[in-house]
Design a protein around this motif. Structure first.
Motif, PDB file in Angstrom:
ATOM      1  N   LEU B   7       0.847  -1.196   0.000  1.00 29.44           N
ATOM      2  CA  LEU B   7       0.000   0.000   0.000  1.00 29.44           C
ATOM      3  C   LEU B   7       0.884   1.248   0.000  1.00 29.44           C
ATOM      4  O   LEU B   7       0.686   2.176  -0.760  1.00 29.44           O
ATOM      5  CB  LEU B   7      -0.898  -0.019   1.248  1.00 29.44           C
ATOM      6  CG  LEU B   7      -1.751   1.227   1.489  1.00 29.44           C
ATOM      7  CD1 LEU B   7      -2.756   1.400   0.361  1.00 29.44           C
ATOM      8  CD2 LEU B   7      -2.465   1.125   2.836  1.00 29.44           C
ATOM      9  N   ILE B   8       1.874   1.201   0.891  1.00 26.71           N
ATOM     10  CA  ILE B   8       2.770   2.351   1.033  1.00 26.71           C
ATOM     11  C   ILE B   8       4.198   1.874   1.023  1.00 26.71           C
ATOM     12  O   ILE B   8       4.539   0.886   1.669  1.00 26.71           O
ATOM     13  CB  ILE B   8       2.475   3.099   2.347  1.00 26.71           C
ATOM     14  CG1 ILE B   8       1.175   3.897   2.211  1.00 26.71           C
ATOM     15  CG2 ILE B   8       3.629   4.026   2.736  1.00 26.71           C
ATOM     16  CD1 ILE B   8       0.678   4.429   3.520  1.00 26.71           C
ATOM     17  N   ILE B  34       4.226  -0.564   4.099  1.00 26.28           N
ATOM     18  CA  ILE B  34       2.981  -0.919   4.781  1.00 26.28           C
ATOM     19  C   ILE B  34       2.098  -1.655   3.783  1.00 26.28           C
ATOM     20  O   ILE B  34       1.912  -1.211   2.642  1.00 26.28           O
ATOM     21  CB  ILE B  34       2.263   0.338   5.313  1.00 26.28           C
ATOM     22  CG1 ILE B  34       3.179   1.088   6.303  1.00 26.28           C
ATOM     23  CG2 ILE B  34       0.946  -0.033   5.989  1.00 26.28           C
ATOM     24  CD1 ILE B  34       2.677   2.457   6.695  1.00 26.28           C
ATOM     25  N   GLN B  35       1.588  -2.812   4.237  1.00 30.12           N
ATOM     26  CA  GLN B  35       0.728  -3.613   3.349  1.00 30.12           C
ATOM     27  C   GLN B  35      -0.734  -3.217   3.528  1.00 30.12           C
ATOM     28  O   GLN B  35      -1.102  -2.553   4.480  1.00 30.12           O
ATOM     29  CB  GLN B  35       0.901  -5.117   3.679  1.00 30.12           C
ATOM     30  CG  GLN B  35       2.322  -5.628   3.534  1.00 30.12           C
ATOM     31  CD  GLN B  35       2.864  -5.516   2.103  1.00 30.12           C
ATOM     32  OE1 GLN B  35       2.094  -5.545   1.134  1.00 30.12           O
ATOM     33  NE2 GLN B  35       4.187  -5.389   1.977  1.00 30.12           N
ATOM     34  N   ARG B  36      -1.526  -3.702   2.597  1.00 28.40           N
ATOM     35  CA  ARG B  36      -2.973  -3.490   2.702  1.00 28.40           C
ATOM     36  C   ARG B  36      -3.531  -4.156   3.952  1.00 28.40           C
ATOM     37  O   ARG B  36      -3.054  -5.199   4.378  1.00 28.40           O
ATOM     38  CB  ARG B  36      -3.644  -4.132   1.493  1.00 28.40           C
ATOM     39  CG  ARG B  36      -4.158  -3.144   0.489  1.00 28.40           C
ATOM     40  CD  ARG B  36      -4.436  -3.857  -0.819  1.00 28.40           C
ATOM     41  NE  ARG B  36      -3.440  -3.405  -1.800  1.00 28.40           N
ATOM     42  CZ  ARG B  36      -3.468  -2.206  -2.354  1.00 28.40           C
ATOM     43  NH1 ARG B  36      -4.426  -1.366  -2.070  1.00 28.40           N
ATOM     44  NH2 ARG B  36      -2.537  -1.850  -3.214  1.00 28.40           N
ATOM     45  N   ASN B  37      -4.541  -3.536   4.523  1.00 25.61           N
ATOM     46  CA  ASN B  37      -5.252  -4.059   5.683  1.00 25.61           C
ATOM     47  C   ASN B  37      -4.374  -4.220   6.923  1.00 25.61           C
ATOM     48  O   ASN B  37      -4.656  -5.031   7.787  1.00 25.61           O
ATOM     49  CB  ASN B  37      -5.968  -5.375   5.339  1.00 25.61           C
ATOM     50  CG  ASN B  37      -7.078  -5.685   6.343  1.00 25.61           C
ATOM     51  OD1 ASN B  37      -7.590  -4.775   7.005  1.00 25.61           O
ATOM     52  ND2 ASN B  37      -7.430  -6.950   6.478  1.00 25.61           N
ATOM     53  N   GLU B  38      -3.297  -3.455   6.975  1.00 27.59           N
ATOM     54  CA  GLU B  38      -2.533  -3.430   8.220  1.00 27.59           C
ATOM     55  C   GLU B  38      -3.197  -2.475   9.201  1.00 27.59           C
ATOM     56  O   GLU B  38      -3.880  -1.529   8.794  1.00 27.59           O
ATOM     57  CB  GLU B  38      -1.089  -2.961   7.958  1.00 27.59           C
ATOM     58  CG  GLU B  38      -0.174  -4.097   7.515  1.00 27.59           C
ATOM     59  CD  GLU B  38       1.295  -3.763   7.742  1.00 27.59           C
ATOM     60  OE1 GLU B  38       1.752  -3.954   8.885  1.00 27.59           O
ATOM     61  OE2 GLU B  38       1.964  -3.328   6.784  1.00 27.59           O
ATOM     62  N   GLY B 197     -11.850  -4.466   6.543  1.00 26.47           N
ATOM     63  CA  GLY B 197     -10.909  -4.485   5.426  1.00 26.47           C
ATOM     64  C   GLY B 197     -10.138  -3.200   5.221  1.00 26.47           C
ATOM     65  O   GLY B 197      -9.397  -3.072   4.254  1.00 26.47           O
ATOM     66  N   ASN B 198     -10.298  -2.233   6.109  1.00 22.66           N
ATOM     67  CA  ASN B 198      -9.582  -0.971   5.934  1.00 22.66           C
ATOM     68  C   ASN B 198      -8.166  -1.035   6.506  1.00 22.66           C
ATOM     69  O   ASN B 198      -7.906  -1.755   7.468  1.00 22.66           O
ATOM     70  CB  ASN B 198     -10.342   0.145   6.643  1.00 22.66           C
ATOM     71  CG  ASN B 198     -11.627   0.496   5.934  1.00 22.66           C
ATOM     72  OD1 ASN B 198     -11.616   1.080   4.862  1.00 22.66           O
ATOM     73  ND2 ASN B 198     -12.751   0.076   6.523  1.00 22.66           N
ATOM     74  N   SER B 199      -7.278  -0.253   5.900  1.00 16.20           N
ATOM     75  CA  SER B 199      -5.920  -0.104   6.426  1.00 16.20           C
ATOM     76  C   SER B 199      -5.904   1.127   7.318  1.00 16.20           C
ATOM     77  O   SER B 199      -6.450   2.157   6.941  1.00 16.20           O
ATOM     78  CB  SER B 199      -4.916   0.097   5.289  1.00 16.20           C
ATOM     79  OG  SER B 199      -5.204  -0.794   4.231  1.00 16.20           O
ATOM     80  N   ASP B 227      10.494  -1.523  14.809  1.00 19.86           N
ATOM     81  CA  ASP B 227       9.350  -1.850  13.945  1.00 19.86           C
ATOM     82  C   ASP B 227       8.957  -3.275  14.297  1.00 19.86           C
ATOM     83  O   ASP B 227       9.607  -4.236  13.911  1.00 19.86           O
ATOM     84  CB  ASP B 227       9.788  -1.735  12.481  1.00 19.86           C
ATOM     85  CG  ASP B 227       8.601  -1.910  11.532  1.00 19.86           C
ATOM     86  OD1 ASP B 227       7.524  -2.382  11.972  1.00 19.86           O
ATOM     87  OD2 ASP B 227       8.771  -1.572  10.338  1.00 19.86           O
ATOM     88  N   VAL B 228       7.887  -3.411  15.138  1.00 16.48           N
ATOM     89  CA  VAL B 228       7.541  -4.723  15.686  1.00 16.48           C
ATOM     90  C   VAL B 228       6.167  -5.156  15.208  1.00 16.48           C
ATOM     91  O   VAL B 228       5.203  -4.407  15.327  1.00 16.48           O
ATOM     92  CB  VAL B 228       7.542  -4.675  17.232  1.00 16.48           C
ATOM     93  CG1 VAL B 228       7.220  -6.046  17.803  1.00 16.48           C
ATOM     94  CG2 VAL B 228       8.848  -4.138  17.740  1.00 16.48           C
ATOM     95  N   VAL B 229       6.077  -6.344  14.659  1.00 14.11           N
ATOM     96  CA  VAL B 229       4.771  -6.895  14.294  1.00 14.11           C
ATOM     97  C   VAL B 229       4.307  -7.774  15.439  1.00 14.11           C
ATOM     98  O   VAL B 229       5.002  -8.692  15.843  1.00 14.11           O
ATOM     99  CB  VAL B 229       4.856  -7.725  12.994  1.00 14.11           C
ATOM    100  CG1 VAL B 229       3.506  -8.360  12.685  1.00 14.11           C
ATOM    101  CG2 VAL B 229       5.341  -6.862  11.843  1.00 14.11           C
TER     102      VAL B 229
END
Lengths: 406, 234
Positions: B7-8, B34-38, B197-199, B227-229
């Motif tokens: 996405l970004i 940044i991916q979609r739906n994060e 479904g929104n980011s 940057d932690v998932v």
């Protein structure tokens, strides 16, 4: 955002600041209302003057002791001139080639009486017998004054409609007696109603033979001589002819300046035109100044509006408004302001014109073109003076505008 | 199979402000994908550059250097109109101070982005009502912001962000002006719209709020410090 929507938004913003909006549009209001009112009055006057004055005698000119004077010295010099005489009129009538009628005219105010009825402030007009040829006076009953009335110095009169109404209603005036001052007259004719010019009734009048007039009042009132030329094509020749003859009669050389004045109603009209041009010029000045002031006020208020709504501008920009959208938004507002000022101005100016017509003898005619010009001027001012604030609003940096504390 | 288009994608993003004669490096060589739906939280103390990052991602500001791809489109070098269009179509902003128009009622506030998208009034009404319903407000809300509670105002603001179906919701301290109970409700709204479904990128300095996101990016002095998932249960 569509133009219609910007306009609706603009109007709602202006409405929510009613008082401020009203004060803002005052300058434009004054400008537009002066355009509409002045044009209405002058156009009304124009119509009037051309109807009433110009038509009162086509190819007629007037010879008088006094001309137009604009200063006191000229007036005093004119005062020392020799009076025109009945003999001058008779001589002109006998010798002029290009005249259809030569009519001595003299008048003063007097009170008319019949029994207990009276008419004050009536015009007593002494006339030579050629006056019907001037085509300005018609009788609807009875007859005109005649040559034998004039030669016989008879006490006969032709009266105006208003005199009939005041003294004779409901009787038929023809053949009846009335008094002009202390002199008894017999009414022989009734004039056609003429209405009023600038509030002055033209019907409160009594026509008598000029010779009778002299008998009553002596020689003090100055005589004017009205001449109707034989045709429009010889109007100039007739004037020259009359001027020359009078110079000789008054002991002047043909090349001397005349010591009397010769004027036509066209000259009056010319004078009048100059006068209205002056008024238009003055109005133009007032309008220009008030539009300038009005425009500057609009611009200032728009700056205030932009500052007050900096945050709003930031929000709109963040939500996707382009610079153009912001410009249109604020321009619609300034134009709407100015046009509102224009509309109120039209109402005020038109209202003033109508009111003036009602309460004063001045005629007025609101002209569609003056309304159009007024509104056009107003919207141009709104557009012109709105551009700078609107552009400034659109150039605000969105991030900073959003941070702005209101 | 090609890797999904992010996405970004930020590469070497640097933003330098001129403060008098001093140069302030608000962002210094930031890389971020940044991916979609994060559902991502950006954290950091004040002055760390998180607002600047927000503004650049939101196309309200442009970087001094670096490249920014949004949905594969290079954003840097676009003109003002194009940026406005991206803000309008791709991004939904939610601000700490709500930033609603005070004179307009709730429905009109939600409609506003659609006005600039050039939709007809009927379509705008319809979509604004849907968006209001999505955030749990009555769709016929005719009240103005000053007649609404803080929580309701922020719901209106979220509805306004959602109404254009943007690629990304950018929320800057969305609970900062709310009490904790109302803040909790608003976070629940974000979770709901994330599940739809929104980011979402949420900027906060509150650890507890950040922990609700699925990924936490920490900034310090204009750089990404961690940057932690987080693998929390959905």
């Amino acid at each position: 955002m569509s133009l219609l929507e910007s306009l609706r938004l603009a109007l709602s913003v202006l409405w929510s600041n009613r008082l401020r909006s009203f004060l803002t549009i005052l300058g434009i209001l004054v400008a537009v209302s002066s355009v509409v009112a002045v044009v209405a009055v002058i156009e009304g006057l124009d119509r009037y003057v051309s109807n009433q004055i110009l038509s009162t005698g086509s190819h007629v000119f007037q010879i008088s002791k006094f001309g137009f004077s604009t200063d006191h010295d000229t007036y005093l010099r004119m005062l020392r001139r020799k009076d025109l005489t009945l003999d001058d009129a008779v001589a002109l009538e006998r010798t002029m080639q290009h005249a259809r009628a030569v009519v001595p005219v003299v008048s003063r105010g007097a009170t008319l009486e019949r029994g207990k009825e009276e008419a004050r402030g009536a015009d007593v007009v002494g006339l030579g017998d050629g006056y019907p040829e001037l085509r300005t006076l018609d009788v609807v009953a009875g007859r005109h004054l005649t040559r034998s009335d004039v030669q016989g110095r008879r006490f006969v009169a032709v009266i105006g409609e208003q005199v009939r109404e005041k003294l004779f209603e409901p009787l038929d005036p023809i053949g009846r007696e009335m008094k002009v001052g202390r002199h008894r007259f017999r009414v022989v004719g009734l004039l056609k109603e003429r209405g009023s010019v600038l509030g002055q009734s033209q019907d409160n009048v009594v026509l008598v033979p000029v010779t009778t007039y002299r008998k009553m009042y002596g020689r003090r009132d100055p005589i004017n001589i009205n001449v109707r030329a034989a045709g429009a094509d010889v109007l100039d020749e007739a004037q020259e002819e009359a001027t020359l003859l009078l110079k000789l009669r008054r002991g002047l050389n043909p090349w001397d300046e005349p010591d009397f004045s010769v004027s036509t109603s066209e000259m009056f009209f010319e004078l009048y035109k100059n006068f209205t041009r002056g008024i238009y010029g003055l109005t133009l000045g007032i309008v220009a100044v008030s539009l300038l002031i009005g425009g500057i006020v609009v611009m200032n208020i728009m700056f205030v509006s932009v500052t007050e709504r900096t945050r709003e501008i930031g929000i709109r920009r963040a939500l996707g408004a382009r610079q153009r959208d912001i410009v249109i938004q604020f321009l619609s507002e300034s134009v709407a302001l100015a046009v509102l000022g224009g509309l109120f101005g039209v109402l005020l100016g038109g209202g003033a014109a109508v009111l003036l017509e009602r309460v004063t003898p001045l005629p007025a005619a609101v002209r569609p073109w003056s309304v159009a010009v007024g509104l056009l001027l107003a919207s141009s001012v709104g557009l012109f003076f709105g551009i700078y604030p609107a552009t400034r609003a659109s150039k605000l940096v969105p991030v900073e505008a959003l941070r702005h504390e209101n | 199979m090609a890797a999904p288009l992010p996405l970004i994608s930020l590469r070497g993003i640097t933003r330098i402000y001129q403060a008098g004669r001093e140069q302030v490096r608000a962002l210094d060589d930031v890389d971020l994908t940044i991916q979609r739906n994060e559902y991502l939280a950006v954290m950091g103390p004040s002055g760390s550059g998180k607002s600047t990052l927000m503004n650049i991602i939101g196309c309200l500001d442009t970087p001094t250097a670096g490249s920014y791809l949004l949905n594969g489109t290079a954003v840097e070098g676009l003109d003002d109109d194009a940026l406005a269009r991206i803000r309008n179509r791709e991004i939904g902003f939610v601000f700490q101070t709500f930033n609603l128009l005070p004179r307009a009622d709730a429905l009109h506030n939600v409609e506003l982005p659609l006005v600039y998208a050039g939709l007809s009034i009927r379509e705008r009404r319809e979509r604004a009502r849907e968006a209001l319903a999505q955030v749990g407000l009555a769709p016929e809300t005719k009240r103005r912001p000053n007649e609404l509670s803080g929580g309701q105002r922020q719901r209106v603001a979220i509805a306004r962000a959602l109404v254009t179906s943007p690629s990304l919701i950018l929320a800057d301290e969305p609970t900062g002006n709310l009490d904790s109970k109302t803040g909790e409700e608003i976070l629940a709204v974000f979770e709901t719209i994330h599940r739809a479904g929104n980011s979402i990128i949420l900027v906060t300095h509150d650890e507890n709020i950040a922990r609700r996101a699925h990924r936490i990016v920490r900034l310090l002095d204009g750089r990404v410090s961690s940057d932690v998932v987080r693998e929390t249960a959905r």
